[in-house]
Write a protein that holds these residues in place. Structure first.
Motif, PDB file in Angstrom:
ATOM      1  N   ALA A  73       0.982  -1.225   0.245  1.00  0.00           N
ATOM      2  CA  ALA A  73       0.173   0.147   0.062  1.00  0.00           C
ATOM      3  C   ALA A  73       0.900   1.234   0.005  1.00  0.00           C
ATOM      4  O   ALA A  73       0.346   2.185   0.431  1.00  0.00           O
ATOM      5  N   SER A  74       2.348   1.187  -0.410  1.00  0.00           N
ATOM      6  CA  SER A  74       2.924   2.413  -0.513  1.00  0.00           C
ATOM      7  C   SER A  74       3.405   2.837  -1.941  1.00  0.00           C
ATOM      8  O   SER A  74       3.558   1.697  -2.786  1.00  0.00           O
ATOM      9  N   VAL A  75       3.676   3.712  -2.142  1.00  0.00           N
ATOM     10  CA  VAL A  75       4.252   4.298  -3.489  1.00  0.00           C
ATOM     11  C   VAL A  75       5.769   4.903  -2.908  1.00  0.00           C
ATOM     12  O   VAL A  75       5.947   5.711  -1.836  1.00  0.00           O
ATOM     13  N   ARG A  76       6.783   4.289  -3.817  1.00  0.00           N
ATOM     14  CA  ARG A  76       8.257   4.825  -3.444  1.00  0.00           C
ATOM     15  C   ARG A  76       8.487   5.469  -4.509  1.00  0.00           C
ATOM     16  O   ARG A  76       8.677   5.125  -5.939  1.00  0.00           O
ATOM     17  N   ARG A  77       9.282   6.635  -4.489  1.00  0.00           N
ATOM     18  CA  ARG A  77      10.371   7.393  -5.409  1.00  0.00           C
ATOM     19  C   ARG A  77      11.640   7.061  -5.117  1.00  0.00           C
ATOM     20  O   ARG A  77      12.346   7.171  -4.136  1.00  0.00           O
ATOM     21  N   TRP A  78      12.367   6.739  -6.522  1.00  0.00           N
ATOM     22  CA  TRP A  78      13.710   6.167  -6.284  1.00  0.00           C
ATOM     23  C   TRP A  78      14.489   6.810  -7.306  1.00  0.00           C
ATOM     24  O   TRP A  78      14.190   7.539  -8.341  1.00  0.00           O
ATOM     25  N   LEU A  79      15.925   7.031  -6.997  1.00  0.00           N
ATOM     26  CA  LEU A  79      17.020   7.247  -7.805  1.00  0.00           C
ATOM     27  C   LEU A  79      17.494   6.175  -8.541  1.00  0.00           C
ATOM     28  O   LEU A  79      17.693   5.042  -7.816  1.00  0.00           O
ATOM     29  N   ILE A  80      18.067   6.066  -9.683  1.00  0.00           N
ATOM     30  CA  ILE A  80      18.574   5.007 -10.297  1.00  0.00           C
ATOM     31  C   ILE A  80      19.715   4.594  -9.661  1.00  0.00           C
ATOM     32  O   ILE A  80      20.234   3.531  -9.850  1.00  0.00           O
ATOM     33  N   SER A  81      20.331   5.547  -8.750  1.00  0.00           N
ATOM     34  CA  SER A  81      21.647   5.166  -7.926  1.00  0.00           C
ATOM     35  C   SER A  81      21.138   4.452  -6.912  1.00  0.00           C
ATOM     36  O   SER A  81      22.201   3.760  -6.252  1.00  0.00           O
ATOM     37  N   GLY A  82      19.904   4.159  -6.480  1.00  0.00           N
ATOM     38  CA  GLY A  82      19.597   3.313  -5.292  1.00  0.00           C
ATOM     39  C   GLY A  82      18.973   4.098  -4.399  1.00  0.00           C
ATOM     40  O   GLY A  82      18.508   3.275  -3.571  1.00  0.00           O
ATOM     41  N   GLU A  83      18.969   5.198  -4.098  1.00  0.00           N
ATOM     42  CA  GLU A  83      18.386   6.007  -3.054  1.00  0.00           C
ATOM     43  C   GLU A  83      16.833   6.124  -3.271  1.00  0.00           C
ATOM     44  O   GLU A  83      16.517   6.407  -4.170  1.00  0.00           O
ATOM     45  N   CYS A  84      16.280   5.679  -2.119  1.00  0.00           N
ATOM     46  CA  CYS A  84      14.778   5.863  -2.023  1.00  0.00           C
ATOM     47  C   CYS A  84      14.457   7.334  -1.363  1.00  0.00           C
ATOM     48  O   CYS A  84      14.805   7.664  -0.357  1.00  0.00           O
ATOM     49  N   LEU A  85      13.808   8.204  -2.284  1.00  0.00           N
ATOM     50  CA  LEU A  85      13.750   9.735  -2.216  1.00  0.00           C
ATOM     51  C   LEU A  85      12.431   9.974  -1.297  1.00  0.00           C
ATOM     52  O   LEU A  85      12.366  10.929  -0.399  1.00  0.00           O
ATOM     53  N   GLN A  86      11.538   9.180  -1.446  1.00  0.00           N
ATOM     54  CA  GLN A  86      10.127   9.383  -0.450  1.00  0.00           C
ATOM     55  C   GLN A  86       9.367   8.020  -0.602  1.00  0.00           C
ATOM     56  O   GLN A  86       9.432   7.408  -1.545  1.00  0.00           O
ATOM     57  N   ILE A  87       8.491   8.002   0.373  1.00  0.00           N
ATOM     58  CA  ILE A  87       7.439   7.039   0.483  1.00  0.00           C
ATOM     59  C   ILE A  87       6.101   7.484   0.896  1.00  0.00           C
ATOM     60  O   ILE A  87       6.090   8.503   1.786  1.00  0.00           O
ATOM     61  N   SER A  88       5.341   7.240   0.068  1.00  0.00           N
ATOM     62  CA  SER A  88       3.937   7.748   0.073  1.00  0.00           C
ATOM     63  C   SER A  88       2.872   6.775   0.448  1.00  0.00           C
ATOM     64  O   SER A  88       2.896   5.844   0.095  1.00  0.00           O
ATOM     65  N   TYR A  89       2.009   7.238   1.208  1.00  0.00           N
ATOM     66  CA  TYR A  89       0.785   6.422   2.053  1.00  0.00           C
ATOM     67  C   TYR A  89      -0.478   6.949   1.504  1.00  0.00           C
ATOM     68  O   TYR A  89      -0.648   8.259   1.814  1.00  0.00           O
ATOM     69  N   GLY A  90      -1.536   6.124   1.358  1.00  0.00           N
ATOM     70  CA  GLY A  90      -2.798   6.832   1.193  1.00  0.00           C
ATOM     71  C   GLY A  90      -3.974   5.542   0.971  1.00  0.00           C
ATOM     72  O   GLY A  90      -5.017   5.713   1.570  1.00  0.00           O
ATOM     73  N   HIS A  91      -3.471   4.691   0.125  1.00  0.00           N
ATOM     74  CA  HIS A  91      -4.250   3.543  -0.096  1.00  0.00           C
ATOM     75  C   HIS A  91      -4.142   2.612   1.225  1.00  0.00           C
ATOM     76  O   HIS A  91      -3.553   2.648   1.842  1.00  0.00           O
ATOM     77  N   THR A  92      -5.457   1.944   1.369  1.00  0.00           N
ATOM     78  CA  THR A  92      -5.575   0.955   2.618  1.00  0.00           C
ATOM     79  C   THR A  92      -5.382  -0.609   1.967  1.00  0.00           C
ATOM     80  O   THR A  92      -5.647  -1.388   2.740  1.00  0.00           O
ATOM     81  N   ASN A  93      -5.229  -0.920   0.751  1.00  0.00           N
ATOM     82  CA  ASN A  93      -5.015  -1.970   0.322  1.00  0.00           C
ATOM     83  C   ASN A  93      -3.974  -2.079  -0.805  1.00  0.00           C
ATOM     84  O   ASN A  93      -3.254  -1.279  -1.190  1.00  0.00           O
ATOM     85  N   TYR A  94      -3.919  -3.391  -1.399  1.00  0.00           N
ATOM     86  CA  TYR A  94      -2.732  -3.272  -2.473  1.00  0.00           C
ATOM     87  C   TYR A  94      -2.891  -2.147  -3.497  1.00  0.00           C
ATOM     88  O   TYR A  94      -4.143  -1.793  -3.968  1.00  0.00           O
ATOM     89  N   ILE A  95      -1.958  -1.988  -4.115  1.00  0.00           N
ATOM     90  CA  ILE A  95      -2.060  -0.924  -5.239  1.00  0.00           C
ATOM     91  C   ILE A  95      -1.454  -1.475  -6.485  1.00  0.00           C
ATOM     92  O   ILE A  95      -0.451  -2.078  -6.251  1.00  0.00           O
ATOM     93  N   TYR A  96      -2.280  -1.513  -7.267  1.00  0.00           N
ATOM     94  CA  TYR A  96      -1.996  -2.375  -8.691  1.00  0.00           C
ATOM     95  C   TYR A  96      -1.297  -1.576  -9.766  1.00  0.00           C
ATOM     96  O   TYR A  96      -0.594  -2.319 -10.614  1.00  0.00           O
TER      97      TYR A  96
END
Length: 793
Positions: free
Chosen positions: A212-235
């Motif tokens: 139930a999360s969305v993550r924003r990444w750099l291709i270098s490997g760093e996770c820039l941000q994690i976003s929550y809002g959904h209450t179940n699987y995000i398809y």
């Protein structure tokens, strides 16, 4: 165009008979989109002429024998100026369509399970992900390479805009970055299956997950941000044009719009699973769901649905039922819930949910910030203590289902409960059931078919069936769960007599032609093209000093273990063998000489290098080549040499093993052996690129070049893809211009007179990698060769 206002319904399309499982923006003159469904069809939708809103079916495509799970467009080419459409299905195949024919132009076969994700890139490249844990790269109708590394289904794939980079997201909870067919980096952080990927730029991307999360990444490997809002699987997840804002859909019946990583609008749909979405060029959002309906949402006042259509949509939404677990509502005590007066108070945030009690039932409402009102989004079921007799449902683990099957995996073992609702996807339910209970994934088709057969027009309270392990014939099968010395100095004696890999023993100076041994190398473009592209004869390592080699062998023989110590007679045999293979072949090596050499080659790693030096010289002789590379002896011979390619091993052994493998190409038995063992040889050899020894790099480049020569002769496009991957990977690591030159010749040999190989090289970004060599002044052969290749590309 980023979302600026409030999105409202534009139109609803009762498009498919079953779930809409995939969606993509279409390459159509009028705009539009593509949809695929469990009803086995793919459909192209185009805007209705003269209307501000609405779409009509422009094209229906059929070719799959099972559910269609994924879709993407393939960009226009000279052959197909309007582009193509690719669809992936549960029948394990990919169908490729034109925009005006209902039957596939061709089909792609190679996956062993459902093709659940597709992405296209430059030059017609297609990337597919499957439940068989692999991703495959296709060019036209051929599989160019298989990406292996995930331990579970590859649910999401994406080709990045440039640099030849590709992304795969998997049920093993990881994302992998691939370059030229090799995994460059693994991204970890998600706590459940990765279901969707979207690219922001060449260096950033988004991922969504069952956690139930969305993550924003750099291709270098760093996770820039994690976003929550959904209450179940995000398809699914899709980016707005020219923006970093995005939209997501999921199992909580919602589509959510995000700006700067924050959810700014939540739209509920009257369907449990909102499977897919895409964003059109005008910023409108199209979503597909488990009710088979496609819905378009817009922020444009000109394209908003009529008041009656919006009223009908909200009525349908209010009459739907809500699973409290899918909405993360939790346990509910109906007696403690407030009444309608609770809705007099405004909500505090977009999408906030409130439950109220109305006539003994539980109703759910959602707060809309833009409209400043509570909207009914359905009735909550499973919270009132209803029984199967009163509700027509079966209660299991606190939730109500249309069916609860009892599945026995063997006659003596325990049974497992399989809950199922009519609106569910049988294949997804079967997949989750097998994973939850650690059952063999090969049962997937069997379980899904069982669900379908037993839910057609009847209610089944309990059904028993037995599944046997297809490998053992027994019951339950539990698969693995998803988670140097100074140059010129003899390192043993401190002297300078014999150093394998030294300049005198290695290759001509970088200014020399490695193929003729001459220093006066300079050809015009046409001459170079005729000579090198394609190069036809194997390149070998011939230079040696037999006296030095035998001197070192005799010296180290004294420290060899007793069982490996050579007798005086055996030393004479090897000295004679070295003489025979170092001169024109006037004699034939004897069986006794070859047996003695094999004995010496099995010396301990610290002292084996002079024996390996004799081996790399000997294997050029047809008799020796046939003896060691024949079917009877080849496995032992090849595996023994591969052992010396360990990156933590001795550099002398690494160098001489690479040279021996390169020299195997001089005769047909050796060529057959090297081609049959290409994967293990190349996979191990490529690890040596990380070192700084230029002679090892030259030997590695020569081995690659000899593979390229054979592949050009055989016209093996999959082998060429693997070799291109090696060139792309190694050429970034080498510093020596001689090694670079041999890799360039290998590249030119692979792509010469082969359009598919040219396109694949382009898609892997090889052209941008080699441009730096076009400005090399000395040796001139490097820049001349590079310019020829760039012209080919």
């Amino acid at each position: 165009m980023a979302p600026a206002g409030r999105y409202r319904l534009s139109c609803s399309l009762p498009a498919h008979e079953l779930d809409v499982r995939g969606m993509a923006r279409a390459l159509h003159p009028l705009g539009g989109f593509l949809s695929v469904s469990r009803d086995r069809s793919a459909r192209l939708w185009a805007p209705i002429d003269g209307a501000n809103r609405g779409f009509a079916e422009a094209h229906c495509m059929r070719g799959h024998s099972n559910f269609v799970s994924s879709v993407c467009t393939i960009p226009p080419s000279d052959t197909h100026p309007r582009g193509l459409i690719a669809t992936g299905g549960n029948d394990h195949i990919i169908c490729v369509f034109t925009l005006d024919a209902p039957e596939p132009l061709y089909t792609l076969k190679g996956h062993k399970n459902t093709v659940c994700s597709l992405s296209s890139g430059k030059f017609g490249t297609l990337l597919s992900g499957s439940w068989d844990t692999t991703a495959k790269v296709w060019l036209n109708d051929k599989c160019m390479m298989t990406l292996q590394g995930h331990s579970a289904a590859v649910w999401a794939v994406k080709i990045l805009p440039d640099q030849g980079l590709m992304l795969t997201g998997s049920a093993d909870r990881t994302i992998k970055l691939w370059k030229a067919g090799r995994c460059e980096r693994t991204f970890t952080g998600h706590e459940d299956c990765v279901r969707g990927l979207a690219t922001i730029s060449e260096t950033e991307f988004l991922s969504c997950s069952n956690d139930a999360s969305v993550r924003r990444w750099l291709i270098s490997g760093e996770c820039l941000q994690i976003s929550y809002g959904h209450t179940n699987y995000i398809y699914s997840i899709a980016i707005f044009p020219s923006s970093q804002d995005f939209v997501t859909t999921g199992e909580d019946r919602s589509m959510r719009i995000w700006r700067a990583g924050e959810c700014v609008q939540t739209i509920r749909l009257p369907a449990q699973s909102v499977w897919c979405c895409c964003v059109l060029d005008n910023g409108d959002i199209v979503v597909g769901a488990s009710d088979g309906v496609i819905r378009v949402f817009t922020e444009s006042l000109q394209r908003v649905a009529t008041a009656q259509e919006i009223k009908d949509f909200e009525l349908e939404l209010s009459q739907s039922t809500i699973d409290p677990k899918s909405e993360d509502i939790g346990d509910i005590n109906i007696e403690e819930l407030p009444g309608r007066e609770h809705l007099d108070e405004p909500g505090s945030r977009e999408g906030q949910t409130r439950l109220i009690k109305v006539d003994g039932k539980v109703e759910a409402y959602q707060w809309s910030v833009n409209e400043e009102r509570w909207m009914k989004i359905g009735d909550v079921v499973g919270s009132s203590g209803a029984t199967q007799q009163t509700s027509g449902k079966v209660l299991f683990e606190g939730k109500e289902y249309d069916f609860v099957f009892s599945i026995d995996v063997n006659e003596s073992g325990p049974s497992f409960k399989l809950p199922y609702n009519k609106s569910d996807d049988p294949w997804l339910v079967a997949y989750n059931f097998l994973q939850k209970n650690d059952l063999n994934p090969m049962f997937l088709d069997q379980v899904a078919k069982f669900i379908i057969d037993n839910t057609v027009g009847q209610t089944v309270a309990k059904t028993d069936t037995t599944f046997a392990d297809p490998f053992t014939g027994g019951g339950r099968y539990v698969p693995g769960s998803s988670a140097a010395p100074t140059s010129g100095i003899d390192p043993f004696t401190g002297g300078g007599r014999y150093v394998p890999g030294s300049a005198s023993d290695a290759v001509p100076p970088s200014g020399a032609d490695p193929f003729t041994g001459k220093n006066a190398y300079r050809l015009d473009a046409s001459q170079a093209a005729n000579i090198y592209f394609p190069k036809k004869d194997a390149v070998t390592f011939d230079q040696a000093n037999p006296v030095q080699i035998m001197g070192k062998l005799r010296e180290l023989n004294g420290s060899a273990p007793e069982e490996h110590t050579l007798s005086d007679n055996e030393l004479i045999l090897l000295e004679r063998l070295l003489s025979v293979v170092s001169h024109p072949y006037a004699e034939t090596p004897t069986a006794q000489q070859l047996e003695t050499l094999w004995k010496a080659v099995r010396w301990p790693e610290d002292i084996v290098f002079p024996a390996l030096d004799i081996l790399r010289l000997s294997v050029r002789h047809p008799r020796v080549n046939e003896n060691y590379c024949s079917e009877k002896a080849c496995d032992q011979f090849c595996s023994h040499l591969i052992k010396f390619l360990n990156p933590s091993g001795k550099q002398a052994n690494q160098l001489l093993a690479l040279r021996a493998l390169s020299n195997c190409f001089t005769s047909e038995p050796g060529q057959r052996l090297m081609m049959s063992q290409m994967d293990p040889v190349v996979s191990q050899a490529i690890e040596l690129r990380a070192g700084s020894n230029k002679n090892i790099h030259i030997a590695l480049a020569t081995l690659t070049l000899n593979y390229a020569i054979c592949l050009n002769r055989d016209r093996d496009i999959e082998g060429k893809a693997q070799c291109l991957s090696v060139i792309s990977t190694v050429i970034e690591a080498v510093q020596d211009l001689e090694a670079a030159f041999r890799l360039l010749v290998a590249l030119g040999t692979l792509i010469c007179e082969d359009v598919n190989a040219v396109q694949l090289a382009k898609s892997l970004g090889v052209g941008s990698q080699i441009k730096k060599y076009a400005s090399v002044s000395e040796p001139a052969k490097v820049s001349e060769c590079c310019k020829l290749i760039l012209n080919l590309l």
